[in-house]
Design an enzyme around this catalytic site. Structure first.
Site, PDB file in Angstrom:
ATOM      1  N   CYS A   3       0.859  -1.183   0.000  1.00 34.69           N
ATOM      2  CA  CYS A   3       0.000   0.000   0.000  1.00 34.69           C
ATOM      3  C   CYS A   3       0.897   1.235   0.000  1.00 34.69           C
ATOM      4  CB  CYS A   3      -0.904  -0.017   1.228  1.00 34.69           C
ATOM      5  SG  CYS A   3      -1.750   1.552   1.510  1.00 34.69           S
ATOM      6  N   ASP A  29       0.321  16.630  -1.228  1.00 35.50           N
ATOM      7  CA  ASP A  29      -0.016  15.811  -2.394  1.00 35.50           C
ATOM      8  C   ASP A  29       1.036  16.045  -3.478  1.00 35.50           C
ATOM      9  OD1 ASP A  29      -2.932  14.445  -3.484  1.00 35.50           O
ATOM     10  OD2 ASP A  29      -1.414  14.980  -4.981  1.00 35.50           O
ATOM     11  N   HIS A  45      -3.879   1.090   8.491  1.00 32.61           N
ATOM     12  CA  HIS A  45      -4.441   0.866   7.153  1.00 32.61           C
ATOM     13  C   HIS A  45      -5.935   0.604   7.236  1.00 32.61           C
ATOM     14  CE1 HIS A  45      -4.561  -0.217   2.904  1.00 32.61           C
ATOM     15  NE2 HIS A  45      -5.510  -1.065   3.290  1.00 32.61           N
ATOM     16  N   ASN A  86     -12.540  10.535  -1.313  1.00 31.29           N
ATOM     17  CA  ASN A  86     -13.011   9.719  -2.426  1.00 31.29           C
ATOM     18  C   ASN A  86     -13.160   8.288  -1.936  1.00 31.29           C
ATOM     19  OD1 ASN A  86     -13.034  11.736  -4.455  1.00 31.29           O
ATOM     20  ND2 ASN A  86     -10.808  11.593  -4.645  1.00 31.29           N
ATOM     21  N   GLY A  92     -13.317   7.845  -8.222  1.00 32.65           N
ATOM     22  CA  GLY A  92     -11.947   7.917  -8.730  1.00 32.65           C
ATOM     23  C   GLY A  92     -10.902   7.632  -7.676  1.00 32.65           C
ATOM     24  N   HIS A  99      -8.160   8.463   3.081  1.00 31.38           N
ATOM     25  CA  HIS A  99      -7.511   9.775   3.209  1.00 31.38           C
ATOM     26  C   HIS A  99      -8.494  10.878   2.912  1.00 31.38           C
ATOM     27  CE1 HIS A  99      -6.999   8.304  -0.948  1.00 31.38           C
ATOM     28  NE2 HIS A  99      -7.138   9.561  -1.323  1.00 31.38           N
ATOM     29  N   HIS A 101      -8.412  14.736   1.333  1.00 33.78           N
ATOM     30  CA  HIS A 101      -7.688  15.817   0.681  1.00 33.78           C
ATOM     31  C   HIS A 101      -8.113  17.107   1.378  1.00 33.78           C
ATOM     32  CE1 HIS A 101      -6.841  13.519  -3.176  1.00 33.78           C
ATOM     33  NE2 HIS A 101      -7.823  12.780  -2.668  1.00 33.78           N
TER      34      HIS A 101
HETATM   35  P1  5GP Z   1      -7.423   9.626  -4.506  1.00 33.25           P
HETATM   36  O1  5GP Z   1      -7.665   9.774  -5.994  1.00 33.25           O
HETATM   37  O2  5GP Z   1      -7.157   8.187  -4.118  1.00 33.25           O
HETATM   38  O3  5GP Z   1      -8.490  10.270  -3.674  1.00 33.25           O
HETATM   39  O4  5GP Z   1      -6.134  10.495  -4.207  1.00 33.25           O
HETATM   40  C1  5GP Z   1      -4.846   9.989  -4.181  1.00 33.25           C
HETATM   41  C2  5GP Z   1      -3.895  11.168  -4.161  1.00 33.25           C
HETATM   42  O5  5GP Z   1      -2.600  10.710  -3.847  1.00 33.25           O
HETATM   43  C3  5GP Z   1      -3.778  11.914  -5.504  1.00 33.25           C
HETATM   44  O6  5GP Z   1      -4.177  13.282  -5.338  1.00 33.25           O
HETATM   45  C4  5GP Z   1      -2.299  11.787  -5.870  1.00 33.25           C
HETATM   46  O7  5GP Z   1      -1.773  12.959  -6.464  1.00 33.25           O
HETATM   47  C5  5GP Z   1      -1.656  11.479  -4.538  1.00 33.25           C
HETATM   48  N1  5GP Z   1      -0.447  10.678  -4.650  1.00 33.25           N
HETATM   49  C6  5GP Z   1      -0.282   9.553  -5.409  1.00 33.25           C
HETATM   50  N2  5GP Z   1       0.942   9.057  -5.239  1.00 33.25           N
HETATM   51  C7  5GP Z   1       1.577   9.871  -4.353  1.00 33.25           C
HETATM   52  C8  5GP Z   1       2.901   9.867  -3.782  1.00 33.25           C
HETATM   53  O8  5GP Z   1       3.732   9.000  -4.048  1.00 33.25           O
HETATM   54  N3  5GP Z   1       3.179  10.862  -2.907  1.00 33.25           N
HETATM   55  C9  5GP Z   1       2.290  11.850  -2.600  1.00 33.25           C
HETATM   56  N4  5GP Z   1       2.690  12.788  -1.742  1.00 33.25           N
HETATM   57  N5  5GP Z   1       1.042  11.878  -3.113  1.00 33.25           N
HETATM   58  C10 5GP Z   1       0.694  10.898  -3.977  1.00 33.25           C
HETATM   59 ZN    ZN Z   2      -2.261   1.382   3.701  1.00 38.99          ZN
END
Ligand code: 5GP
Ligand code: ZN
Length: 119
Positions: A3, A29, A45, A86, A92, A99, A101
């Protein structure tokens, strides 16, 4: 567990940390959608909002308390911000570790509705 956010929690993948305690981590992010864009995660997790159990509720509440504090520290408490979770394919959700945002620092667009893509 394979993960991404568990690896960030463990430190095997680096991140720009904004806040950390024993239970919660906040980091920037990697692809910011606004001048302020951080992710608030529990170190435990939990796959998604669908997987939250009753015993996790204090943790979820604390994530909100941390959001309030971090918004203040990042200077968006008064100007305003959006807290987004999300959950599942239609939202998406790309990373299956729950998490929020926290997004702000600019006038945000209207909440998006139905979309053809998950760009
Ligand atoms: P989700 O689409 O699952 O709600 O958001 C996942 C977020 O994780 C996205 O906004 C993406 O830019 C961010 N993200 C993906 N990989 C990484 C990473 O390796 N490091 C950081 N800091 N953010 C990440
Ligand atoms: Zn995890």
């Amino acid at each position: 567990m394979d993960c991404l956010f568990c690896k960030i929690t463990e430190g095997s993948i680096p991140s720009q940390k904004v806040f950390e305690n024993e239970r919660i981590l906040v980091f920037k992010d990697i692809q910011p959608a606004a001048p302020v864009h951080v992710l608030i995660i529990p170190k435990k997790h939990i796959g998604s909002m669908n997987d939250v159990e009753e015993q996790d509720l204090p943790l979820i509440a604390e994530m909100h308390q941390v959001a309030q504090q971090v918004a203040k520290e990042l200077g968006v408490a008064e100007s305003g911000y959006r807290l987004i979770n999300n959950c599942g394919p239609d939202s998406g959700q790309a990373v299956h570790h729950i998490h929020y945002h926290l997004i702000g620092g600019a006038k945000l667009g209207a909440l998006t509705g139905i979309s053809d893509s998950h760009a």
